[in-house]
Design an enzyme around this catalytic site. Sequence first.
Site, PDB file in Angstrom:
ATOM      1  N   HIS A  45       0.804  -1.233   0.000  1.00  0.00           N
ATOM      2  CA  HIS A  45       0.000   0.000   0.000  1.00  0.00           C
ATOM      3  C   HIS A  45       0.836   1.281   0.000  1.00  0.00           C
ATOM      4  O   HIS A  45       0.295   2.373  -0.031  1.00  0.00           O
ATOM      5  CB  HIS A  45      -0.933   0.023   1.210  1.00  0.00           C
ATOM      6  CG  HIS A  45      -0.199   0.232   2.505  1.00  0.00           C
ATOM      7  ND1 HIS A  45       0.472  -0.774   3.137  1.00  0.00           N
ATOM      8  CD2 HIS A  45      -0.015   1.336   3.256  1.00  0.00           C
ATOM      9  CE1 HIS A  45       1.030  -0.307   4.238  1.00  0.00           C
ATOM     10  NE2 HIS A  45       0.757   0.978   4.328  1.00  0.00           N
TER      11      HIS A  45
HETATM   12  C1  UD1 Z   1      -1.624   5.288   6.511  1.00  0.00           C
HETATM   13  C2  UD1 Z   1      -0.241   5.672   7.027  1.00  0.00           C
HETATM   14  C3  UD1 Z   1       0.753   4.568   6.729  1.00  0.00           C
HETATM   15  C4  UD1 Z   1       0.272   3.230   7.212  1.00  0.00           C
HETATM   16  C5  UD1 Z   1      -1.091   2.973   6.623  1.00  0.00           C
HETATM   17  C6  UD1 Z   1      -1.685   1.653   7.053  1.00  0.00           C
HETATM   18  C7  UD1 Z   1       0.262   8.072   6.972  1.00  0.00           C
HETATM   19  C8  UD1 Z   1       1.098   9.094   6.299  1.00  0.00           C
HETATM   20  N1  UD1 Z   1       0.258   6.880   6.377  1.00  0.00           N
HETATM   21  O1  UD1 Z   1      -1.540   5.208   5.096  1.00  0.00           O
HETATM   22  O2  UD1 Z   1       1.970   4.872   7.369  1.00  0.00           O
HETATM   23  O3  UD1 Z   1       1.177   2.236   6.821  1.00  0.00           O
HETATM   24  O4  UD1 Z   1      -1.958   4.028   7.048  1.00  0.00           O
HETATM   25  O5  UD1 Z   1      -2.905   1.456   6.448  1.00  0.00           O
HETATM   26  O6  UD1 Z   1      -0.335   8.353   7.963  1.00  0.00           O
HETATM   27  N2  UD1 Z   1      -9.243   4.768   3.241  1.00  0.00           N
HETATM   28  C9  UD1 Z   1     -10.427   4.076   3.311  1.00  0.00           C
HETATM   29  N3  UD1 Z   1     -10.891   3.700   4.544  1.00  0.00           N
HETATM   30  C10 UD1 Z   1     -10.244   4.001   5.678  1.00  0.00           C
HETATM   31  C11 UD1 Z   1      -9.051   4.725   5.603  1.00  0.00           C
HETATM   32  C12 UD1 Z   1      -8.552   5.099   4.375  1.00  0.00           C
HETATM   33  O7  UD1 Z   1     -11.038   3.783   2.307  1.00  0.00           O
HETATM   34  O8  UD1 Z   1     -10.708   3.621   6.776  1.00  0.00           O
HETATM   35  C13 UD1 Z   1      -8.715   5.144   1.908  1.00  0.00           C
HETATM   36  C14 UD1 Z   1      -9.066   6.547   1.517  1.00  0.00           C
HETATM   37  O9  UD1 Z   1      -9.310   6.568   0.154  1.00  0.00           O
HETATM   38  C15 UD1 Z   1      -7.798   7.305   1.823  1.00  0.00           C
HETATM   39  C16 UD1 Z   1      -6.730   6.271   1.523  1.00  0.00           C
HETATM   40  O10 UD1 Z   1      -7.300   5.026   1.933  1.00  0.00           O
HETATM   41  O11 UD1 Z   1      -7.657   8.454   1.062  1.00  0.00           O
HETATM   42  C17 UD1 Z   1      -5.446   6.493   2.243  1.00  0.00           C
HETATM   43  O12 UD1 Z   1      -5.660   6.619   3.657  1.00  0.00           O
HETATM   44  P1  UD1 Z   1      -4.624   7.482   4.535  1.00  0.00           P
HETATM   45  O13 UD1 Z   1      -4.987   7.417   5.962  1.00  0.00           O
HETATM   46  O14 UD1 Z   1      -4.437   8.828   3.935  1.00  0.00           O
HETATM   47  O15 UD1 Z   1      -3.235   6.746   4.296  1.00  0.00           O
HETATM   48  P2  UD1 Z   1      -2.851   5.198   4.204  1.00  0.00           P
HETATM   49  O16 UD1 Z   1      -2.414   4.909   2.838  1.00  0.00           O
HETATM   50  O17 UD1 Z   1      -3.891   4.320   4.807  1.00  0.00           O
END
Ligand code: UD1
Length: 382
Positions: free
Chosen positions: A218
């Site tokens: 991811h």
């Molecule tokens: C975040 C962390 C990363 C960690 C990862 C584990 C940061 C910078 N990154 O990355 O270090 O390894 O979490 O998962 O904080 N989304 C959903 N449902 C959710 C949450 C997110 O659909 O419950 C989707 C959304 O489209 C969102 C994308 O995932 O925009 C990314 O989520 P985000 O929290 O920005 O970063 P991660 O890639 O999850």
Amino acid sequence: MTMTSDRRIRVLCIVGARPNFMKIAPLMRAFGERAGRVDARLVHTGQHYDEAMKDAFFRQLKIPEPDIDLGVGSGSHAQQTAEIMRRFEPVVDELEPAIVLVVGDVNSTIACALVAAKKGVAVVHVEAGLRSWDRQMPEEINRVLTDQISDLLFTTEPDGGKNLTREGIAADAVHFVGNVMIDTLLANRERAVPAATTLAGIDGFAHDARGYGLITMHRPSNVDDPVVLRRLVGTLTDLSNQLPMVFPIHPRTRARIADAGLDDALDASRIALTEPLGYLDLLGLMAEAKVVLTDSGGLQEETTALGVPCITLRENTERPITVTQGTNTVVGTDPAKIRACLDDTLATGGKAGRVPELWDGRAAQRIADILIAWADSQVEAA
Ligand code: UD1
């Protein structure tokens, strides 16, 4: 530092994203066992909010429901970080904690640490000092900055302390205590869902006598660039002819795969995609896998603790002990290198490792005791 009227230390414990949940679980338990001295409150920023990305973990790991949910949700890094700060500040004003405790390296970690530091509230960082030396990685920025504004820092491996010394952090603020994520792994090993149960639930998944591989991926560096993503999916698809693979897929990866038009390629491969799995389900799959291919930081450590070979699809790692002592090999994204490492792993059974010092299931207990002694010393000194 001020205590509550009954001489307890009020600690706001912050979680935001999936990898935080397994780190906070043993800490909440350790603080709960010391409730006469610690008034621990759980704050969830809401960075992760889906059933599969949040609720399943709270349930399975028996984490108490958050006292406060900031409900920030997704956004760009700036939006998310700013929104967490904006919503967390009034919580600090209202609850007047002595300590804000943050774990790991996600946006919620730096956002809450920064609010606390600016308000003169002590910041405690659990899993401090890890460095990939790669500033392209959002987590690396979060790690460096959080450590700089922390008052008490807990490390998982000896290199963490060396990195902090190099960055000018006073040695007496740093404590090598082991790994809270491994506390959770050891506490739940017996409760893990057997791999056969999970695999039986995956439509059309046929694994043979050679077993299966587990993929997770991811990181923005792997999935946000369509060229890199296409190359990785192509390589993994190809390797699945040799060993069938299970790939629980993070929402950001699912979206990028669809954007890049790669769904059909995966459908035609021996890679079974699933929704993100709960902790106990993934733990069971990981423990019985022939090999894990991942870009996760947490899985590098968990495979080392389990003795399962891990192939890391990144150019670097902030967790070098998983390479020097554990079962991890960092190969990057070059198809030839990934293939060579998988071939070697299947031929030899993979890298044998040992479990690093203090990854013994008692890190949270050590942290709780040191934190209480430290808070008492701050009150005496005031
Ligand atoms: C975040 C962390 C990363 C960690 C990862 C584990 C940061 C910078 N990154 O990355 O270090 O390894 O979490 O998962 O904080 N989304 C959903 N449902 C959710 C949450 C997110 O659909 O419950 C989707 C959304 O489209 C969102 C994308 O995932 O925009 C990314 O989520 P985000 O929290 O920005 O970063 P991660 O890639 O999850």
